[in-house]
Design a protein around this motif. Sequence first.
Motif: not given
Length: 66
Positions: A38-42
């Motif tokens: 949930s914290r990653l880009p994409g």
Amino acid sequence: MTTVKSWNGMAQLALVQRMVLRSAGQVRISMAMLSLLSRLPGKDRLMVKAVEPIHRAAAAITLKQY
């Protein structure tokens, strides 16, 4: 001869068995992965693979109208 109804029941059982995590360690890893994803880009592309089995299992369950 296997009927369509029994195939449907077996498919639902297989989906539920894949959806249920078997150990506390698997639950911890799954929750940690969802938290990190949930914290990653994409994240939308990554979350689809994690959430897809849950959606399929939920769609396989038919509920009565009350």
